[in-house]
Design a protein around this motif. Structure first.
Motif, short mmCIF file in Angstrom:
data_model
loop_
_atom_site.label_atom_id
_atom_site.label_comp_id
_atom_site.label_asym_id
_atom_site.label_seq_id
_atom_site.Cartn_x
_atom_site.Cartn_y
_atom_site.Cartn_z
N CYS A 1 53.61 44.35 38.24
CA CYS A 1 54.11 43.25 37.60
C CYS A 1 53.23 42.76 36.78
CB CYS A 1 54.57 42.22 38.85
SG CYS A 1 55.00 40.82 38.17
N GLU A 2 53.56 41.95 35.43
CA GLU A 2 52.91 41.71 34.51
C GLU A 2 52.24 40.39 35.18
OE1 GLU A 2 54.18 39.25 31.26
OE2 GLU A 2 56.25 38.83 32.05
N ALA A 3 51.04 39.99 34.33
CA ALA A 3 50.21 38.62 34.84
C ALA A 3 49.74 38.29 33.57
CB ALA A 3 49.21 38.99 35.82
N TYR A 4 50.63 37.93 32.53
CA TYR A 4 50.20 37.84 31.01
C TYR A 4 49.34 36.68 30.91
CZ TYR A 4 50.85 38.92 26.18
OH TYR A 4 51.00 39.57 24.93
N PHE A 5 49.61 35.74 31.33
CA PHE A 5 48.88 34.45 31.18
C PHE A 5 48.33 33.79 32.25
CE2 PHE A 5 51.86 34.36 27.42
CZ PHE A 5 50.71 34.15 26.41
N LEU A 6 47.29 32.97 32.12
CA LEU A 6 46.76 32.10 33.13
C LEU A 6 47.51 30.83 33.33
CD1 LEU A 6 42.81 32.02 32.59
CD2 LEU A 6 44.14 33.14 34.61
N GLU A 7 47.70 30.31 34.53
CA GLU A 7 48.43 29.23 34.76
C GLU A 7 48.12 28.04 33.76
OE1 GLU A 7 50.99 29.46 36.57
OE2 GLU A 7 51.63 27.33 36.59
N LYS A 8 46.81 27.93 33.72
CA LYS A 8 46.52 26.74 32.78
C LYS A 8 47.28 26.95 31.18
CE LYS A 8 41.84 28.94 30.75
NZ LYS A 8 42.24 28.85 29.49
N VAL B 1 45.81 43.18 46.24
CA VAL B 1 46.08 43.26 44.67
C VAL B 1 45.22 44.32 43.90
CG1 VAL B 1 45.78 41.95 42.53
CG2 VAL B 1 46.60 40.61 44.49
N ILE B 2 46.11 44.97 43.36
CA ILE B 2 45.24 46.39 42.74
C ILE B 2 45.33 45.92 41.22
CG2 ILE B 2 45.41 48.84 42.27
CD1 ILE B 2 47.50 49.03 44.59
N CYS B 3 44.10 46.27 40.67
CA CYS B 3 43.97 46.18 39.16
C CYS B 3 43.29 47.29 38.63
CB CYS B 3 43.49 44.72 38.87
SG CYS B 3 43.63 44.32 37.25
N GLU B 4 43.61 48.01 37.76
CA GLU B 4 43.08 49.14 37.47
C GLU B 4 41.53 48.76 36.88
OE1 GLU B 4 43.88 52.77 36.92
OE2 GLU B 4 44.89 52.16 38.91
N LEU C 1 42.21 36.58 35.85
CA LEU C 1 43.97 36.61 36.22
C LEU C 1 44.17 37.42 37.63
CD1 LEU C 1 44.47 38.34 32.65
CD2 LEU C 1 45.79 36.09 33.46
N GLN C 2 43.37 38.44 37.96
CA GLN C 2 43.20 39.02 39.09
C GLN C 2 43.14 37.98 40.32
OE1 GLN C 2 40.58 42.21 39.24
NE2 GLN C 2 41.53 42.85 41.24
N GLU C 3 42.26 36.94 40.13
CA GLU C 3 41.88 36.08 41.04
C GLU C 3 43.13 35.13 41.39
OE1 GLU C 3 37.25 36.15 40.37
OE2 GLU C 3 38.07 34.23 39.84
N GLU C 4 43.68 34.51 40.05
CA GLU C 4 44.91 33.70 40.29
C GLU C 4 46.16 34.45 41.06
OE1 GLU C 4 45.61 30.90 36.86
OE2 GLU C 4 47.78 31.93 36.93
N LEU D 1 50.43 44.32 45.50
CA LEU D 1 50.88 43.93 44.05
C LEU D 1 49.82 44.68 43.15
CD1 LEU D 1 52.31 42.00 42.07
CD2 LEU D 1 50.47 40.22 42.73
N ALA D 2 50.51 45.24 42.31
CA ALA D 2 49.82 45.95 41.12
C ALA D 2 49.65 44.90 39.76
CB ALA D 2 49.97 47.34 40.83
N LEU D 3 48.71 44.75 39.25
CA LEU D 3 48.71 43.91 38.15
C LEU D 3 48.63 44.83 36.75
CD1 LEU D 3 46.10 41.15 38.94
CD2 LEU D 3 48.88 41.23 39.53
N MET D 4 49.56 44.37 35.66
CA MET D 4 49.51 45.14 34.58
C MET D 4 49.73 44.10 33.26
SD MET D 4 52.84 47.37 34.91
CE MET D 4 54.68 46.20 34.81
#
Ligand SMILES: [Zn+2]
Ligand SMILES: [Zn+2]
Length: 341
Positions: A260-267, A323-326, A311-314, A295-298
């Protein structure tokens, strides 16, 4: 037991999102999005039978030409799926070249444009200079591909433009309990492949010859262990709105892994809304609400290239699971040159 799929993201989270999936026993490959695919070898590209495109922003479709060049002499057709406009997009790409010397080539490209209720099938073949032929237009319930070992389905969402999310469901796997096989005095052999094929296709009906004797399949079922197939989902470039989120959560429910995309921070939520992207927190919430296992982030915005861990922490905080993040270090130096949408 061999895994049904072996999958990997082709780029780091600041690069184009693109998931390459080897279908182990069928010796082929699927690809989700065709952005920057330059890291794939010709042999890996050659294996791709089906490309599932979320939408045709340039960071999700610029790799089409690279794939096209590799499959030009291939007997096996290339199937491309995407939102309904994809037929026009592929036609436009093909019209960008001169094709007077390829009429004896076997190349065929099937393009499936998925509308809200129908799927339109267009065929482009080298034999007629890649001119478009509309084969048919049929109602669809979202199931796009039903292969012997897996299915692929899609749901239409919004990203300011129609955007598809995909789900790959491995079918039930039939694994043999070797101890029970031995206790019955049966030996391992090619008959087991035929046996599993019969169960997959016809259930417990019928018989099978083993070493010159006919056995009822029903009576052999104690040697079989039935395992649920793995489920992968691929979601990117999704606007934050109630309809998208509720549709998405039920679509990816129970996935073993959600890309799944995690494009922006909530702020920067207002920016995410304006650009029709998810925030990392929304990505984590989707995964939690859908009971996803991993969950794999991209697809991170280049805005955060100095602080990708935020982004990973949020996402991890909202998800509460693995959570997996390359690694994002290796290609950071080149990320400034990239433009994503
Ligand atoms: Zn994008
Ligand atoms: Zn986009």
């Amino acid at each position: 037991m061999k895994a049904t799929f072996r999958q990997r993201l082709l780029n780091d989270p600041f690069g184009d999102p693109c998931l390459y999936v080897r279908t182990a026993r069928e010796k082929g490959a699927l690809i989700f999005d065709l952005g920057d695919i330059r890291c794939l070898s010709p042999a890996e590209l050659h294996k791709i039978s089906d490309a599932f495109i979320t939408h045709t922003h340039i960071d999700h479709f610029i790799g089409f030409d690279i794939l096209l060049r590799i499959v030009l002499r291939r007997d096996i057709p290339l199937n491309i799926y995407g939102p309904s406009g994809i037929i026009r997009n592929v036609e436009g790409k093909l019209r960008g070249y001169t094709w007077n010397l390829i009429r004896e080539y076997p190349t065929e490209i099937n393009v499936f444009g998925i509308g809200s209720r129908t799927v339109t099938h267009a065929l482009f073949s080298a034999a007629n200079g890649f001119r478009k032929i509309i084969v048919d237009k049929k109602p669809t319930d979202g199931l796009l591909l039903d292969a012997p070992l897996f299915t692929v389905s899609a749901v239409r969402l919004s990203h300011g433009t129609p955007c598809l999310a995909y789900r790959l469901d491995g079918k039930q796997q039939f694994n043999i309990d070797k101890d029970r096989l031995q206790k019955r005095g049966l030996s391992v052999g090619p008959w087991l492949t035929e046996f599993k094929k019969k169960i997959r296709e016809h259930g417990v009906a019928g018989t099978i010859p083993i070493e010159g004797r006919q056995y009822r399949i029903r009576q052999l079922m104690d040697i079989v262990r039935i395992d649920k197939g793995p489920v992968l989902s691929y979601v990117t470039d999704i606007a934050i709105n109630h309809k998208n989120l509720s549709t998405l959560i039920s679509f990816v429910e129970g996935s073993d892994i959600l890309y799944c995309e995690a494009y922006f921070l909530e702020k920067d939520r207002q920016r995410a809304i304006n650009r029709f992207h998810l925030t990392a927190a929304e990505c984590g919430r989707i995964a939690r609400s859908a009971n996803v296992k991993k969950l794999a982030l991209m697809h991170f915005s280049p805005k955060y290239e100095d602080s990708p861990q935020l982004l990973q922490e949020e996402a991890a905080k909202e998800f509460g699971g693995e959570v997996i993040c390359e690694p994002f270090q290796k290609l950071r130096q080149s990320s400034r040159q990239r433009q994503s949408f």
